[in-house]
Design a protein around this motif. Sequence first.
Motif, PDB file in Angstrom:
ATOM      1  N   LYS A  77      -4.441  14.703 -48.688  1.00  0.00           N
ATOM      2  CA  LYS A  77      -4.983  16.028 -49.006  1.00  0.00           C
ATOM      3  C   LYS A  77      -6.425  16.169 -48.553  1.00  0.00           C
ATOM      4  N   ASN A  78      -7.054  15.072 -48.135  1.00  0.00           N
ATOM      5  CA  ASN A  78      -8.454  15.164 -47.739  1.00  0.00           C
ATOM      6  C   ASN A  78      -8.633  16.010 -46.484  1.00  0.00           C
ATOM      7  N   SER A  79      -7.559  16.241 -45.747  1.00  0.00           N
ATOM      8  CA  SER A  79      -7.674  17.050 -44.532  1.00  0.00           C
ATOM      9  C   SER A  79      -7.721  18.551 -44.838  1.00  0.00           C
ATOM     10  N   VAL A  80      -7.376  18.933 -46.068  1.00  0.00           N
ATOM     11  CA  VAL A  80      -7.389  20.359 -46.407  1.00  0.00           C
ATOM     12  C   VAL A  80      -8.587  20.730 -47.281  1.00  0.00           C
ATOM     13  N   LEU A  81      -9.530  19.843 -47.415  1.00  0.00           N
ATOM     14  CA  LEU A  81     -10.706  20.134 -48.217  1.00  0.00           C
ATOM     15  C   LEU A  81     -11.594  21.116 -47.466  1.00  0.00           C
ATOM     16  N   LYS A  82     -11.922  22.208 -48.145  1.00  0.00           N
ATOM     17  CA  LYS A  82     -12.736  23.245 -47.502  1.00  0.00           C
ATOM     18  C   LYS A  82     -13.989  23.583 -48.307  1.00  0.00           C
ATOM     19  N   THR A  83     -13.918  23.449 -49.628  1.00  0.00           N
ATOM     20  CA  THR A  83     -15.025  23.862 -50.493  1.00  0.00           C
ATOM     21  C   THR A  83     -15.490  22.694 -51.353  1.00  0.00           C
ATOM     22  N   THR A  84     -16.631  22.885 -52.006  1.00  0.00           N
ATOM     23  CA  THR A  84     -17.125  21.861 -52.929  1.00  0.00           C
ATOM     24  C   THR A  84     -16.144  21.682 -54.079  1.00  0.00           C
ATOM     25  N   GLU A  85     -15.525  22.783 -54.493  1.00  0.00           N
ATOM     26  CA  GLU A  85     -14.531  22.703 -55.574  1.00  0.00           C
ATOM     27  C   GLU A  85     -13.323  21.874 -55.135  1.00  0.00           C
ATOM     28  N   ASP A  86     -12.899  22.038 -53.890  1.00  0.00           N
ATOM     29  CA  ASP A  86     -11.793  21.226 -53.358  1.00  0.00           C
ATOM     30  C   ASP A  86     -12.147  19.739 -53.394  1.00  0.00           C
ATOM     31  N   CYS A  87     -13.379  19.432 -53.006  1.00  0.00           N
ATOM     32  CA  CYS A  87     -13.835  18.032 -52.986  1.00  0.00           C
ATOM     33  C   CYS A  87     -13.837  17.445 -54.394  1.00  0.00           C
ATOM     34  N   GLN A  88     -14.329  18.212 -55.348  1.00  0.00           N
ATOM     35  CA  GLN A  88     -14.372  17.725 -56.723  1.00  0.00           C
ATOM     36  C   GLN A  88     -12.959  17.574 -57.299  1.00  0.00           C
ATOM     37  N   ARG A  89     -12.076  18.513 -57.008  1.00  0.00           N
ATOM     38  CA  ARG A  89     -10.697  18.430 -57.486  1.00  0.00           C
ATOM     39  C   ARG A  89      -9.990  17.212 -56.873  1.00  0.00           C
ATOM     40  N   TYR A  90     -10.222  17.002 -55.585  1.00  0.00           N
ATOM     41  CA  TYR A  90      -9.648  15.836 -54.888  1.00  0.00           C
ATOM     42  C   TYR A  90     -10.105  14.545 -55.569  1.00  0.00           C
ATOM     43  N   ALA A  91     -11.402  14.444 -55.834  1.00  0.00           N
ATOM     44  CA  ALA A  91     -11.957  13.250 -56.471  1.00  0.00           C
ATOM     45  C   ALA A  91     -11.391  13.069 -57.878  1.00  0.00           C
ATOM     46  N   ASN A  92     -11.348  14.140 -58.663  1.00  0.00           N
ATOM     47  CA  ASN A  92     -10.828  14.060 -60.034  1.00  0.00           C
ATOM     48  C   ASN A  92      -9.355  13.678 -60.050  1.00  0.00           C
ATOM     49  N   ASP A  93      -8.551  14.311 -59.210  1.00  0.00           N
ATOM     50  CA  ASP A  93      -7.117  14.006 -59.164  1.00  0.00           C
ATOM     51  C   ASP A  93      -6.885  12.548 -58.782  1.00  0.00           C
ATOM     52  N   TYR A  94      -7.634  12.085 -57.812  1.00  0.00           N
ATOM     53  CA  TYR A  94      -7.480  10.698 -57.374  1.00  0.00           C
ATOM     54  C   TYR A  94      -7.832   9.731 -58.500  1.00  0.00           C
ATOM     55  N   LEU A  95      -8.968   9.974 -59.138  1.00  0.00           N
ATOM     56  CA  LEU A  95      -9.404   9.083 -60.216  1.00  0.00           C
ATOM     57  C   LEU A  95      -8.473   9.182 -61.435  1.00  0.00           C
ATOM     58  N   ASN A  96      -7.921  10.347 -61.701  1.00  0.00           N
ATOM     59  CA  ASN A  96      -6.936  10.471 -62.784  1.00  0.00           C
ATOM     60  C   ASN A  96      -5.713   9.604 -62.499  1.00  0.00           C
ATOM     61  N   THR A  97      -5.269   9.611 -61.260  1.00  0.00           N
ATOM     62  CA  THR A  97      -4.078   8.838 -60.890  1.00  0.00           C
ATOM     63  C   THR A  97      -4.321   7.341 -61.034  1.00  0.00           C
TER      64      THR A  97
END
Length: 183
Positions: A77-97
């Motif tokens: 999903k890192n290829s679809v990151l466009k905004t700061t919110e996307d980056c934070q959501r990506y980081a949170n989802d990964y760390l949650n997993t």
Amino acid sequence: MAINGVDVTFIYLADAFLQTSNSVDLSIIAITVSSATAIILASMVGITWKSIRESTKATYSQLLRGFHEDLTTRLNKNSVLKTTEDCQRYANDYLNTVDEIAFLDLNGKIPQGIAKYLGRFFSYGLNIIDWYNGMVGEDFAETAKKNWPNYFLYCEKYKIRLNPEDKLPKIMLDYNKLQDSES
């Protein structure tokens, strides 16, 4: 045919057995029946053990496959990151997993080997936390320990370290520029 509610065939079989048992010692019959029962029981235990073992292997394989697919999907999903919110959501989802996997491992709910196999993913999580710490601020390290306690315990227990070869997506590395462009 029945006489007074008793099957006559049963009476004849019982009589025949009693007549032949005079020539055969009852202790031999008891030993033979007990031995046959023990052999049948041992066979059933062996079959059941083998079935449980095969089922457990299949379950572990499915768990490993599921965890690996989930983490790989998150990385893709890192290829679809466009905004700061996307980056934070990506980081949170990964760390949650990885925190969920760590919880299962630390509580003995999955075999130790599964989480160890996924160790590289845990190492990548340390990169995400370093990124968060640099982008959000020094106090984020404490927030992260509260949000993902199992992840940190797991990393301490298995001595997971930051892997310098792991690279975050470019957009996350350019987070400050992205943040400025969104303002």
